[in-house]
Write an enzyme that holds these catalytic residues in place. Structure first.
Site, PDB file in Angstrom:
ATOM      1  N   ARG A  83      14.618 -61.945 -31.078  1.00  0.00           N
ATOM      2  CA  ARG A  83      14.521 -60.490 -30.993  1.00  0.00           C
ATOM      3  C   ARG A  83      15.053 -60.048 -29.629  1.00  0.00           C
ATOM      4  O   ARG A  83      14.527 -60.481 -28.596  1.00  0.00           O
ATOM      5  CB  ARG A  83      13.065 -60.055 -31.173  1.00  0.00           C
ATOM      6  CG  ARG A  83      12.830 -58.586 -30.956  1.00  0.00           C
ATOM      7  CD  ARG A  83      11.393 -58.164 -31.303  1.00  0.00           C
ATOM      8  NE  ARG A  83      11.240 -56.744 -31.073  1.00  0.00           N
ATOM      9  CZ  ARG A  83      10.559 -56.202 -30.054  1.00  0.00           C
ATOM     10  NH1 ARG A  83       9.917 -56.969 -29.187  1.00  0.00           N
ATOM     11  NH2 ARG A  83      10.514 -54.906 -29.902  1.00  0.00           N
ATOM     12  N   HIS A 127      14.830 -50.226 -26.245  1.00  0.00           N
ATOM     13  CA  HIS A 127      13.704 -50.797 -25.494  1.00  0.00           C
ATOM     14  C   HIS A 127      13.720 -50.142 -24.108  1.00  0.00           C
ATOM     15  O   HIS A 127      13.930 -50.805 -23.094  1.00  0.00           O
ATOM     16  CB  HIS A 127      13.820 -52.324 -25.438  1.00  0.00           C
ATOM     17  CG  HIS A 127      12.537 -53.043 -25.113  1.00  0.00           C
ATOM     18  ND1 HIS A 127      12.003 -54.030 -25.925  1.00  0.00           N
ATOM     19  CD2 HIS A 127      11.694 -52.932 -24.070  1.00  0.00           C
ATOM     20  CE1 HIS A 127      10.873 -54.490 -25.379  1.00  0.00           C
ATOM     21  NE2 HIS A 127      10.667 -53.851 -24.246  1.00  0.00           N
ATOM     22  N   GLU A 177       7.774 -49.838 -28.867  1.00  0.00           N
ATOM     23  CA  GLU A 177       6.621 -49.232 -28.207  1.00  0.00           C
ATOM     24  C   GLU A 177       6.875 -47.795 -27.738  1.00  0.00           C
ATOM     25  O   GLU A 177       6.857 -47.508 -26.532  1.00  0.00           O
ATOM     26  CB  GLU A 177       6.155 -50.090 -27.027  1.00  0.00           C
ATOM     27  CG  GLU A 177       5.720 -51.485 -27.445  1.00  0.00           C
ATOM     28  CD  GLU A 177       5.014 -52.268 -26.338  1.00  0.00           C
ATOM     29  OE1 GLU A 177       4.802 -51.721 -25.238  1.00  0.00           O
ATOM     30  OE2 GLU A 177       4.673 -53.435 -26.582  1.00  0.00           O
ATOM     31  N   ASN A 306       3.101 -55.282 -31.380  1.00  0.00           N
ATOM     32  CA  ASN A 306       3.102 -55.940 -30.070  1.00  0.00           C
ATOM     33  C   ASN A 306       1.666 -55.928 -29.563  1.00  0.00           C
ATOM     34  O   ASN A 306       1.048 -54.866 -29.472  1.00  0.00           O
ATOM     35  CB  ASN A 306       3.991 -55.186 -29.077  1.00  0.00           C
ATOM     36  CG  ASN A 306       5.464 -55.211 -29.481  1.00  0.00           C
ATOM     37  OD1 ASN A 306       5.844 -55.843 -30.455  1.00  0.00           O
ATOM     38  ND2 ASN A 306       6.285 -54.517 -28.717  1.00  0.00           N
ATOM     39  N   TYR A 308      -1.216 -57.625 -26.692  1.00  0.00           N
ATOM     40  CA  TYR A 308      -1.507 -58.441 -25.507  1.00  0.00           C
ATOM     41  C   TYR A 308      -2.994 -58.550 -25.203  1.00  0.00           C
ATOM     42  O   TYR A 308      -3.494 -59.607 -24.862  1.00  0.00           O
ATOM     43  CB  TYR A 308      -0.784 -57.866 -24.275  1.00  0.00           C
ATOM     44  CG  TYR A 308       0.708 -58.038 -24.380  1.00  0.00           C
ATOM     45  CD1 TYR A 308       1.320 -59.190 -23.922  1.00  0.00           C
ATOM     46  CD2 TYR A 308       1.507 -57.057 -24.975  1.00  0.00           C
ATOM     47  CE1 TYR A 308       2.692 -59.373 -24.047  1.00  0.00           C
ATOM     48  CE2 TYR A 308       2.875 -57.226 -25.112  1.00  0.00           C
ATOM     49  CZ  TYR A 308       3.456 -58.385 -24.644  1.00  0.00           C
ATOM     50  OH  TYR A 308       4.802 -58.579 -24.778  1.00  0.00           O
ATOM     51  N   GLU A 383       5.737 -59.004 -30.447  1.00  0.00           N
ATOM     52  CA  GLU A 383       5.523 -59.482 -29.068  1.00  0.00           C
ATOM     53  C   GLU A 383       4.089 -59.962 -28.936  1.00  0.00           C
ATOM     54  O   GLU A 383       3.160 -59.298 -29.400  1.00  0.00           O
ATOM     55  CB  GLU A 383       5.714 -58.372 -28.018  1.00  0.00           C
ATOM     56  CG  GLU A 383       7.132 -57.948 -27.788  1.00  0.00           C
ATOM     57  CD  GLU A 383       7.257 -56.874 -26.714  1.00  0.00           C
ATOM     58  OE1 GLU A 383       6.359 -56.744 -25.845  1.00  0.00           O
ATOM     59  OE2 GLU A 383       8.262 -56.144 -26.756  1.00  0.00           O
TER      60      GLU A 383
HETATM   61  C1  GBH Z   1       5.420 -54.774 -23.602  1.00  0.00           C
HETATM   62  O1  GBH Z   1       4.743 -53.685 -23.086  1.00  0.00           O
HETATM   63  C2  GBH Z   1       6.887 -54.504 -23.511  1.00  0.00           C
HETATM   64  O2  GBH Z   1       7.457 -54.225 -24.767  1.00  0.00           O
HETATM   65  C3  GBH Z   1       7.660 -55.579 -22.806  1.00  0.00           C
HETATM   66  O3  GBH Z   1       8.900 -55.090 -22.444  1.00  0.00           O
HETATM   67  C4  GBH Z   1       6.862 -56.051 -21.614  1.00  0.00           C
HETATM   68  O4  GBH Z   1       7.586 -56.924 -20.798  1.00  0.00           O
HETATM   69  C5  GBH Z   1       5.638 -56.729 -22.140  1.00  0.00           C
HETATM   70  O5  GBH Z   1       4.923 -55.900 -23.000  1.00  0.00           O
HETATM   71  C6  GBH Z   1       4.685 -57.233 -21.062  1.00  0.00           C
HETATM   72  O6  GBH Z   1       4.158 -56.168 -20.333  1.00  0.00           O
HETATM   73  O7  GBH Z   1      -3.438 -49.977 -19.501  1.00  0.00           O
HETATM   74  O8  GBH Z   1      -3.421 -47.698 -20.242  1.00  0.00           O
HETATM   75  O9  GBH Z   1      -1.345 -48.873 -19.945  1.00  0.00           O
HETATM   76  C7  GBH Z   1       3.340 -53.779 -23.107  1.00  0.00           C
HETATM   77  C8  GBH Z   1       2.754 -52.583 -22.412  1.00  0.00           C
HETATM   78  C9  GBH Z   1       0.519 -52.948 -21.680  1.00  0.00           C
HETATM   79  C10 GBH Z   1       1.089 -50.994 -22.894  1.00  0.00           C
HETATM   80  C11 GBH Z   1      -0.931 -52.695 -21.913  1.00  0.00           C
HETATM   81  C12 GBH Z   1      -0.368 -50.737 -23.121  1.00  0.00           C
HETATM   82  C13 GBH Z   1      -2.560 -50.983 -22.206  1.00  0.00           C
HETATM   83  C14 GBH Z   1      -2.877 -49.524 -22.023  1.00  0.00           C
HETATM   84  N1  GBH Z   1       1.357 -52.391 -22.715  1.00  0.00           N
HETATM   85  N2  GBH Z   1      -1.137 -51.288 -22.024  1.00  0.00           N
HETATM   86  S1  GBH Z   1      -2.759 -48.978 -20.325  1.00  0.00           S
END
Ligand code: GBH
Length: 480
Positions: A83, A127, A177, A306, A308, A383
């Site tokens: 991807r 992106h 996203e 995605n 995390y 992701e």
């Molecule tokens: C992704 O974003 C991206 O698509 C990627 O490019 C990036 O490298 C990867 O993850 C790692 O970061 O704490 O209020 O912001 C993830 C971004 C992170 C957005 C956690 C939401 C939680 C809410 N996300 N975040 S806040």
């Protein structure tokens, strides 16, 4: 010890797609080569104080020149799919008019190399790297995603890419996203273009939805019967700190602002009523024009997830000051319009190098919820991965046991969701390579493959070897 009867039953069947993901600005570098012009991220990186250590994507991991080596690496790992994203300002520098052939040639060569190795290309059109020309001049208020015209430009750009690559790319993702583009880009301002205006953020969210719908229609019109089109969201797994009415209401608000704002129009053709009510002191939503919701509400061939870390919220007690910051403690204001009385907390669990807690059950919860919410739409984890302070040992090897455990536990939840009947068909590890981690610059490493930023040398970490073994055997090998 393998239990009797399980040896013949793979944890993840051969047709479950196992791949890895990257994005253009995070890996390519070569920002002023072959006609590319600045995106909003080039501009943002040049704004003092925005990115840790003043890092930029100018060189990144030099993938624009090293892509043959990177494709060979993917083949070594046995990836079934890759991807990646197309840089809009590399293909259409001003965001308007004809394509730049050299920009398209780069992606055509990449796709051909992938296909030669039997790796299925999964192409994301956007992106986060909007051509700066479309954002305009911040001194005059800026344009960009808060403006409707940007959605129309995006559909035109989608056609240029479809005409160039539609004969060899089957899997298309419109946006990555859009929550981040709208609410971190225009709300909290921690992402490009760095604006802090909650109304602009809500307008941006709608125009991103519209962009998805218009581009989906354009792709299908140009590639009849051949394009599978989807979108990658970052659905939040929101937990309330208690089940008091106030804390449950905080959860409801954050669910509407992270999930409903996209899933509502994409999956059901309407914005959630509670979202509109929660934000009615900010906007009357009159930027949603007749016909827009029908345009957004296109059938999806794939819904990308995605994931995390989970999100933990409570209500701010009566009389206490509201938390103005986002969940990372960054930014001048919260990215959550109309949720001033919501507090964000560190969920339980070990922390990654991002300070994000590890909790694989959040992925299962998201997949289960979407199996109902998006019934009939195949799900893909587009992701998942973790940042770690990876440092090569004296012999040059990079041992990342926490990442192996993270991947194992999240893939185990995917396998569990499948066993329950959730239609999840693939998983893309974020990320193939260490890369430019947006506002955090090069300080945070998400790669399965280590990159030495001085020499650009690539070294597969333990997790890359572990993942390759999983792809080969289809079994989740035990974690040591
Ligand atoms: C992704 O974003 C991206 O698509 C990627 O490019 C990036 O490298 C990867 O993850 C790692 O970061 O704490 O209020 O912001 C993830 C971004 C992170 C957005 C956690 C939401 C939680 C809410 N996300 N975040 S806040």
């Amino acid at each position: 010890q393998t239990q009797p009867g399980t040896a013949a039953r793979p944890d993840l069947p051969a047709d479950f797609l196992l791949g890895a993901a990257t994005s253009a600005y995070q890996i390519e570098g070569a920002v002023d080569e072959d006609g590319r012009t600045p995106s909003i991220w080039d501009t943002f990186c040049r704004t003092p104080g925005r990115i840790s250590d003043g890092d930029t994507g100018d060189v990144a991991v030099d993938h624009y020149h090293r892509w043959p080596e990177d494709v060979a690496l993917m083949a070594d790992l046995g990836l079934q799919a890759y991807r990646f994203s197309v840089s809009w300002p590399r293909v259409q520098p001003t965001g308007r008019g004809p394509a730049v052939q050299r920009g398209l040639d780069f992606y055509r060569a990449l796709v051909d190399a992938l296909l030669e190795r039997g790796i299925t290309p999964w192409l994301t059109l956007y992106h986060w790297d909007l051509p700066q020309e479309l954002e305009g001049d911040p001194a005059t208020g800026g344009a960009g995603w808060p403006e409707r015209a940007t959605a129309e430009r995006f559909a035109e750009y989608a056609v240029l890419v479809a005409e160039a690559l539609g004969d060899r790319v089957e899997h298309w993702t419109t946006l990555n996203e859009p929550w981040c583009s709208a609410f971190l880009g225009y709300g909290s301002g921690v992402h490009a273009p760095g604006r802090t205006d909650h109304v602009a953020a809500l307008r941006a969210a709608h125009h991103l939805n519209l962009a998805h719908g218009l581009a989906t229609q354009a792709l299908r019109a140009n590639l009849p019967g051949r394009a599978k089109v989807g979108i990658s969201l970052n659905p939040a797994a929101v937990r309330a700190r208690s089940d008091t009415t106030a804390d449950l209401d905080a959860r409801r608000r954050v669910e509407a602002l992270s999930n409903g704002v996209f899933e509502g129009p994409l999956l059901h053709g309407a914005y959630p009523e509670d979202l509109i009510a929660d934000t009615d002191h900010l906007t009357d939503w009159s930027f949603v024009k007749d016909g827009d919701l029908a345009a957004v509400h296109q059938p999806l061939d794939a819904l990308g997830v995605n994931y995390y870390t989970p999100t933990l919220v409570s209500a701010v007690p009566e009389g206490a000051a509201a938390d103005r910051r986002d969940g990372h403690g960054q930014g001048e204001q919260t990215p959550w319009p109309g949720a001033d009385r919501v507090a964000f907390h560190q969920p339980p669990g070990p922390l990654t190098a991002m300070g994000w807690s590890v909790d694989a059950t959040g992925l299962r919860d998201v997949l289960r919820r979407l199996a109902k919410e998006a019934a009939g739409v195949p799900l893909y984890v587009t992701e998942n991965g973790m940042a770690r302070d990876d440092r090569p040992a004296a012999d040059g090897s990079v041992h990342d046991p926490e990442r192996v455990a993270y991947l194992h536990d999240h893939l185990a939840e995917v396998a569990r969701a499948r066993a329950e009947g959730v239609d999840v068909r693939g998983y893309f590890l974020w990320s193939l390579l260490d890369n430019f981690e947006w506002a955090y610059g090069y300080g945070k490493r998400f790669g399965a493959v280590h990159v030495d930023y001085e020499t650009q040398r690539r070294t597969p970490k333990t997790s890359a070897r572990w993942y390759a073994e999983l792809i080969r055997t289809r079994r989740l090998p035990p974690v040591d």
